[in-house]
Scaffold this motif. Sequence first.
Motif, PDB file in Angstrom:
ATOM      1  N   ALA A  79       0.843  -1.226   0.090  1.00  0.00           N
ATOM      2  CA  ALA A  79      -0.020  -0.084  -0.248  1.00  0.00           C
ATOM      3  C   ALA A  79       0.826   1.430   0.049  1.00  0.00           C
ATOM      4  O   ALA A  79       0.613   2.091  -0.788  1.00  0.00           O
ATOM      5  CB  ALA A  79      -0.894  -0.047   1.321  1.00  0.00           C
ATOM      6  N   SER A  87      -6.357   2.305   4.069  1.00  0.00           N
ATOM      7  CA  SER A  87      -6.442   0.793   3.299  1.00  0.00           C
ATOM      8  C   SER A  87      -7.332   0.190   4.039  1.00  0.00           C
ATOM      9  O   SER A  87      -7.260   0.020   5.421  1.00  0.00           O
ATOM     10  CB  SER A  87      -5.389   0.358   2.646  1.00  0.00           C
ATOM     11  OG  SER A  87      -5.243  -0.713   2.017  1.00  0.00           O
ATOM     12  N   VAL A  88      -7.983  -0.812   3.139  1.00  0.00           N
ATOM     13  CA  VAL A  88      -8.653  -2.048   3.612  1.00  0.00           C
ATOM     14  C   VAL A  88      -7.862  -3.223   3.220  1.00  0.00           C
ATOM     15  O   VAL A  88      -7.519  -3.245   1.767  1.00  0.00           O
ATOM     16  CB  VAL A  88     -10.228  -2.195   3.202  1.00  0.00           C
ATOM     17  CG1 VAL A  88     -10.701  -3.409   3.739  1.00  0.00           C
ATOM     18  CG2 VAL A  88     -10.740  -0.967   3.920  1.00  0.00           C
ATOM     19  N   MET A  89      -7.171  -4.112   3.922  1.00  0.00           N
ATOM     20  CA  MET A  89      -6.622  -5.086   3.481  1.00  0.00           C
ATOM     21  C   MET A  89      -7.276  -6.454   3.802  1.00  0.00           C
ATOM     22  O   MET A  89      -8.043  -6.685   4.771  1.00  0.00           O
ATOM     23  CB  MET A  89      -5.280  -5.362   4.433  1.00  0.00           C
ATOM     24  CG  MET A  89      -4.087  -4.256   4.201  1.00  0.00           C
ATOM     25  SD  MET A  89      -2.696  -4.564   4.959  1.00  0.00           S
ATOM     26  CE  MET A  89      -2.371  -2.749   5.746  1.00  0.00           C
ATOM     27  N   VAL A  90      -7.672  -7.370   2.643  1.00  0.00           N
ATOM     28  CA  VAL A  90      -8.154  -8.452   2.766  1.00  0.00           C
ATOM     29  C   VAL A  90      -7.167  -9.445   3.065  1.00  0.00           C
ATOM     30  O   VAL A  90      -6.574  -9.693   2.241  1.00  0.00           O
ATOM     31  CB  VAL A  90      -9.207  -8.603   1.632  1.00  0.00           C
ATOM     32  CG1 VAL A  90     -10.039  -9.832   1.817  1.00  0.00           C
ATOM     33  CG2 VAL A  90     -10.304  -7.490   1.378  1.00  0.00           C
ATOM     34  N   ALA A  95     -11.456  -8.217   7.151  1.00  0.00           N
ATOM     35  CA  ALA A  95     -11.024  -7.183   6.347  1.00  0.00           C
ATOM     36  C   ALA A  95     -10.314  -6.282   7.603  1.00  0.00           C
ATOM     37  O   ALA A  95     -10.741  -6.014   8.692  1.00  0.00           O
ATOM     38  CB  ALA A  95     -12.278  -6.375   6.018  1.00  0.00           C
ATOM     39  N   ILE A  97      -8.533  -2.658   8.650  1.00  0.00           N
ATOM     40  CA  ILE A  97      -8.629  -1.242   8.587  1.00  0.00           C
ATOM     41  C   ILE A  97      -7.378  -0.593   8.878  1.00  0.00           C
ATOM     42  O   ILE A  97      -7.133  -0.875   9.989  1.00  0.00           O
ATOM     43  CB  ILE A  97      -9.945  -0.546   8.771  1.00  0.00           C
ATOM     44  CG1 ILE A  97     -11.422  -1.176   8.058  1.00  0.00           C
ATOM     45  CG2 ILE A  97      -9.854   1.038   8.547  1.00  0.00           C
ATOM     46  CD1 ILE A  97     -11.698  -2.500   8.412  1.00  0.00           C
ATOM     47  N   VAL A 122     -11.502   5.443   2.874  1.00  0.00           N
ATOM     48  CA  VAL A 122     -10.342   4.539   2.450  1.00  0.00           C
ATOM     49  C   VAL A 122     -10.050   4.724   0.939  1.00  0.00           C
ATOM     50  O   VAL A 122     -11.064   4.904   0.150  1.00  0.00           O
ATOM     51  CB  VAL A 122     -11.144   2.939   2.546  1.00  0.00           C
ATOM     52  CG1 VAL A 122     -10.085   2.006   1.980  1.00  0.00           C
ATOM     53  CG2 VAL A 122     -11.392   2.602   4.002  1.00  0.00           C
ATOM     54  N   SER A 124      -7.728   2.807  -0.826  1.00  0.00           N
ATOM     55  CA  SER A 124      -6.994   1.585  -1.427  1.00  0.00           C
ATOM     56  C   SER A 124      -7.727   0.266  -0.716  1.00  0.00           C
ATOM     57  O   SER A 124      -7.901   0.330   0.333  1.00  0.00           O
ATOM     58  CB  SER A 124      -5.780   1.689  -1.464  1.00  0.00           C
ATOM     59  OG  SER A 124      -5.122   1.630  -0.106  1.00  0.00           O
ATOM     60  N   VAL A 125      -7.517  -0.638  -1.560  1.00  0.00           N
ATOM     61  CA  VAL A 125      -7.944  -2.000  -0.956  1.00  0.00           C
ATOM     62  C   VAL A 125      -6.546  -2.998  -1.433  1.00  0.00           C
ATOM     63  O   VAL A 125      -6.169  -3.021  -2.540  1.00  0.00           O
ATOM     64  CB  VAL A 125      -9.279  -2.512  -1.629  1.00  0.00           C
ATOM     65  CG1 VAL A 125      -9.235  -4.010  -1.183  1.00  0.00           C
ATOM     66  CG2 VAL A 125     -10.435  -1.621  -1.261  1.00  0.00           C
ATOM     67  N   ILE A 127      -5.369  -6.953  -1.454  1.00  0.00           N
ATOM     68  CA  ILE A 127      -5.735  -8.307  -1.197  1.00  0.00           C
ATOM     69  C   ILE A 127      -4.499  -9.084  -1.042  1.00  0.00           C
ATOM     70  O   ILE A 127      -3.672  -9.162  -1.964  1.00  0.00           O
ATOM     71  CB  ILE A 127      -6.786  -8.558  -2.456  1.00  0.00           C
ATOM     72  CG1 ILE A 127      -7.825  -7.787  -2.460  1.00  0.00           C
ATOM     73  CG2 ILE A 127      -7.159 -10.039  -2.248  1.00  0.00           C
ATOM     74  CD1 ILE A 127      -8.670  -8.015  -3.655  1.00  0.00           C
TER      75      ILE A 127
END
Length: 128
Positions: A79, A87-90, A95, A97, A122, A124-125, A127
């Motif tokens: 990120a 960002s949200v990280m999966v 999830a 944050i 947020v 960005s995401v 994964i």
Amino acid sequence: MGYRIINGQAFQVGNVGGLENKSSVNKKVNNEGDFKDILNKAIDKKEGYTLSKHAAERLKAMNFSENDMKNIEKGFKLAEEKGAKNSVMVYKDVAIIASVENKTIITAVDKNRAQSNVFTNVDSVVIL
């Protein structure tokens, strides 16, 4: 005899050419560990991340291992490379944050709790 002020501290001056108490001046000016400690602290801030109390409780309840935490650190690096701020990280079914700027995990939500939730602010995401 006179005095010379060095770093806010008075030292006696004996002879015209030098300080009478040179060893105490060197100790004050030459603290070898101080600069090294400050540098190491600055480097440590660049590496790793912190957990908010809320996130720590949630991740502990989800049985996250040290290996999981290392994988999340990779997410922070990804990120950051893309210029993300929040960002949200999966990761797995969670999830996470995170504030990439502050290198802090704000909270973590598993997929059962994440239904009907909206994540705002947020940019960005990631994964994993």
